[in-house]
Motif scaffolding. Structure first.
Motif, PDB file in Angstrom:
ATOM      1  N   ALA A   1      39.858  11.737 -12.478  1.00  0.00           N
ATOM      2  CA  ALA A   1      40.078  10.871 -11.102  1.00  0.00           C
ATOM      3  C   ALA A   1      39.272  11.414 -10.013  1.00  0.00           C
ATOM      4  O   ALA A   1      38.758  10.692  -8.961  1.00  0.00           O
ATOM      5  N   LEU A   2      39.180  12.724  -9.916  1.00  0.00           N
ATOM      6  CA  LEU A   2      38.362  13.246  -8.969  1.00  0.00           C
ATOM      7  C   LEU A   2      36.700  13.107  -9.022  1.00  0.00           C
ATOM      8  O   LEU A   2      36.071  12.695  -8.081  1.00  0.00           O
ATOM      9  N   ILE A   3      36.374  13.131 -10.274  1.00  0.00           N
ATOM     10  CA  ILE A   3      35.109  12.832 -10.620  1.00  0.00           C
ATOM     11  C   ILE A   3      34.505  11.335 -10.042  1.00  0.00           C
ATOM     12  O   ILE A   3      33.626  10.791  -9.195  1.00  0.00           O
TER      13      ILE A   3
ATOM     14  N   ALA B   1      32.237  10.221  -7.153  1.00  0.00           N
ATOM     15  CA  ALA B   1      31.137   9.673  -7.388  1.00  0.00           C
ATOM     16  C   ALA B   1      31.068   8.493  -6.610  1.00  0.00           C
ATOM     17  O   ALA B   1      30.050   7.781  -6.301  1.00  0.00           O
ATOM     18  N   GLU B   2      32.273   7.506  -6.504  1.00  0.00           N
ATOM     19  CA  GLU B   2      32.589   6.384  -5.645  1.00  0.00           C
ATOM     20  C   GLU B   2      32.047   6.775  -4.150  1.00  0.00           C
ATOM     21  O   GLU B   2      31.312   5.755  -3.507  1.00  0.00           O
TER      22      GLU B   2
ATOM     23  N   ILE C   1      32.115  17.378  -8.386  1.00  0.00           N
ATOM     24  CA  ILE C   1      31.912  16.617  -9.632  1.00  0.00           C
ATOM     25  C   ILE C   1      31.675  17.619 -10.579  1.00  0.00           C
ATOM     26  O   ILE C   1      32.101  17.678 -11.719  1.00  0.00           O
ATOM     27  N   MET C   2      30.363  18.611 -10.461  1.00  0.00           N
ATOM     28  CA  MET C   2      30.258  19.427 -11.212  1.00  0.00           C
ATOM     29  C   MET C   2      31.074  20.459 -11.812  1.00  0.00           C
ATOM     30  O   MET C   2      31.438  20.841 -12.898  1.00  0.00           O
TER      31      MET C   2
ATOM     32  N   GLU D   1      34.612  19.854 -11.645  1.00  0.00           N
ATOM     33  CA  GLU D   1      35.473  19.163 -12.357  1.00  0.00           C
ATOM     34  C   GLU D   1      34.958  18.945 -13.936  1.00  0.00           C
ATOM     35  O   GLU D   1      35.832  19.119 -14.927  1.00  0.00           O
ATOM     36  N   ALA D   2      33.690  18.613 -14.040  1.00  0.00           N
ATOM     37  CA  ALA D   2      32.948  18.224 -15.268  1.00  0.00           C
ATOM     38  C   ALA D   2      32.864  19.623 -16.224  1.00  0.00           C
ATOM     39  O   ALA D   2      33.158  19.709 -17.197  1.00  0.00           O
ATOM     40  N   GLY D   3      32.592  20.620 -15.339  1.00  0.00           N
ATOM     41  CA  GLY D   3      32.661  21.909 -16.157  1.00  0.00           C
ATOM     42  C   GLY D   3      33.870  22.410 -16.541  1.00  0.00           C
ATOM     43  O   GLY D   3      34.027  22.971 -17.703  1.00  0.00           O
ATOM     44  N   LYS D   4      34.923  22.198 -15.886  1.00  0.00           N
ATOM     45  CA  LYS D   4      36.414  22.455 -16.249  1.00  0.00           C
ATOM     46  C   LYS D   4      36.750  21.535 -17.682  1.00  0.00           C
ATOM     47  O   LYS D   4      37.314  21.984 -18.611  1.00  0.00           O
ATOM     48  N   MET D   5      36.418  20.383 -17.529  1.00  0.00           N
ATOM     49  CA  MET D   5      36.750  19.327 -18.745  1.00  0.00           C
ATOM     50  C   MET D   5      35.804  19.947 -19.959  1.00  0.00           C
ATOM     51  O   MET D   5      36.064  19.911 -20.985  1.00  0.00           O
TER      52      MET D   5
END
Length: 486
Positions: A281-283, A287-288, A308-309, A311-315
């Motif tokens: 949701a955050l990404i 991004a939007e 974004i980076m 949260e993507a790293g956490k994922m």
């Protein structure tokens, strides 16, 4: 036991023995007197033969003839009187033979004053039963061709007395023999039925699936053959039941494993969906924002990109940990047991994490331990220690101190990681090792935790069959694990 084979066996043989003795006693009562009378008749007839032979050979006046008749009279209780053609006494037994002279004369002249019953008649003799008053006799009289006359008599009452005594004696002997024989038969039947009772005991044990009892007879008879076959049957049944239990256990394990896999799959999907929902949701949101150009200045764009980076790293970190955990739980990751120095491994990691601890203003204490060699998978052990140390850094508060300990026991080494700060609620301690479980979700989210680290610790320690745990102290929390000491 009312219907025991031992009791039946003993009763049958005691009954047969008692019946046989009773039959003998009954036959004595019914026929012994007649048998005695026939025997006496034969004896009297033999004495008659001796008298006739002596008369024919003209030897009845000799001492040998008298001695022979004296012996017959003495042994068989017979009274004899013999006279010649001139009525001269040729022999009269000492036990009252002279008293028979009158009776012989009356018989010769055909006068029979008493009640008689003729038993046997022959040429020149007659054998009869005579009732004189209250006395009954067996008599034989006659006249030979040489003119010699004779009479012989024996009391029937003496025969009856002998029969009575014989019957009493047989009754006593029968009772004694029955009692003695009963005891002997009881003891013998006990010996005979003992192996049967042993077989019954073994079969009863087998009914309850206890196959330890074995037949140990050594008589080498049919019962021993049956015992050997029961032993073989016991071994065969034990083996078959063992195989069935093994197969059933494997089936139950497979069923439980399948149920566990299904449950883990459902739980995994639910937890992953929940954990990924927030970073996605955050990404998506940031991004939007970038796409719509909400903020055109470079600083805002850089901030959006960093979020974004991050949260993507956490994922990505969570996915990597989940893959590791999945391999451990399903046994796809082989444990390579090696001999290594746990002191060196821990000290090297603490030194490499010094920048992280300084950034968080944490003091780390570890004594100068000597080399301690242990058995384990070095990579997996380092992952366990890394998880513990990372948790300690993320939850360290108050004085902000981390203490590393190596406690040597007899066969194990306990490695502990203590951090000052808030203790873990008692009800939460057992659930710490569950996937995605978080005591403080907000704080875990803050430092990027996924709730999977301690689950990986559990899977690694279980794969090495070693102990692990957590303990609360007044001023903090201690996580520990154990390894086998070389």
């Amino acid at each position: 036991m009312r219907h025991s084979i031992r009791r039946q066996f003993a009763l049958i043989f005691i009954g047969l023995m008692a019946g046989t003795i009773f039959l003998c006693w009954f036959m004595n009562i019914m026929f012994l007197e007649q048998f005695y009378i026939r025997s006496k008749t034969e004896i009297i007839f033999e004495a008659y033969q001796s008298i006739r032979q002596a008369a024919n050979s003209d030897t009845y006046s000799t001492e040998e003839f008298r001695q022979e008749l004296n012996e017959v009279c003495g042994v068989y209780n017979i009274t004899i009187y013999v006279m010649d053609v001139y009525s001269n006494v040729k022999y009269a037994s000492a036990n009252g033979g002279s008293e028979l002279e009158r009776k012989l004369m009356s018989y010769l002249f055909g006068f029979f004053p008493d009640v008689i019953k003729v038993i046997r008649e022959g040429e020149g003799y007659q054998i009869q039963k005579v009732l004189t008053g209250d006395n009954e006799y067996l008599e034989m009289f006659g006249r030979l061709s040489s003119g010699i006359s004779f009479i012989m008599r024996t009391p029937v009452e003496s025969i009856r007395e002998s029969v009575k005594v014989a019957n009493h004696f047989l009754a006593y002997i029968g009772v004694a023999a029955t009692l003695t024989g009963g005891i002997i038969i009881w003891l013998v039947s006990r010996k005979i039925t003992k192996p049967i009772l042993e077989l019954n005991y073994i079969s009863e044990k087998m009914v309850h699936l206890d196959f330890e009892a074995k037949y140990k007879g050594a008589a080498h008879n049919e019962i021993d053959l049956l015992g050997e076959n029961i032993n073989k049957l016991s071994l065969s049944l034990e083996k078959s039941i063992s195989e069935l239990k093994t197969a059933n256990n494997e089936l139950q394990t497979d069923i439980k494993k399948k149920e566990q896999i299904d449950e883990m799959r459902k739980e995994f999907l639910a937890n992953v969906s929940h954990e990924l929902k927030t970073p996605i949701a955050l990404i998506q949101g940031y991004a939007e924002g970038l796409s719509e150009g909400i903020n055109d200045d470079p600083e805002s764009r850089n901030f959006y990109c960093e979020v974004i980076m991050d949260e993507a790293g956490k994922m990505n970190n969570m996915v990597q940990k989940l893959l590791t955990l999945n391999q451990l739980e399903f046994g796809n990751d082989v444990v390579a047991m090696e001999r290594f120095d746990i002191t060196e491994l821990v000290r090297n990691y603490v030194q490499s994490a010094a920048i992280l601890t300084k950034q968080n203003a944490i003091e780390v204490y570890m004594e100068e331990y000597p080399p301690v060699f242990v058995w384990g998978d070095p990579d997996k052990v380092q992952e366990v220690f890394t998880n513990y140390f990372s948790n300690a850094v993320n939850h360290c508060s108050g004085k902000k101190i981390i203490v590393i300990t190596l406690e040597q026991k007899e066969a194990q080494v306990r490695i502990g990681v203590f951090n000052t700060g808030e203790t873990i609620p008692q009800e939460a301690l057992p659930r710490l090792w569950e996937k995605f479980y978080k005591v403080d979700k907000a704080r875990t989210r803050e430092y990027g935790g996924s709730g999977v680290g301690l689950s990986i610790v559990k899977a690694i320690m279980d794969s090495m069959n070693r102990q692990y745990g957590v303990e609360n102290y007044n001023n903090g929390v201690l996580f520990w694990f154990e390894l086998e000491k070389v």
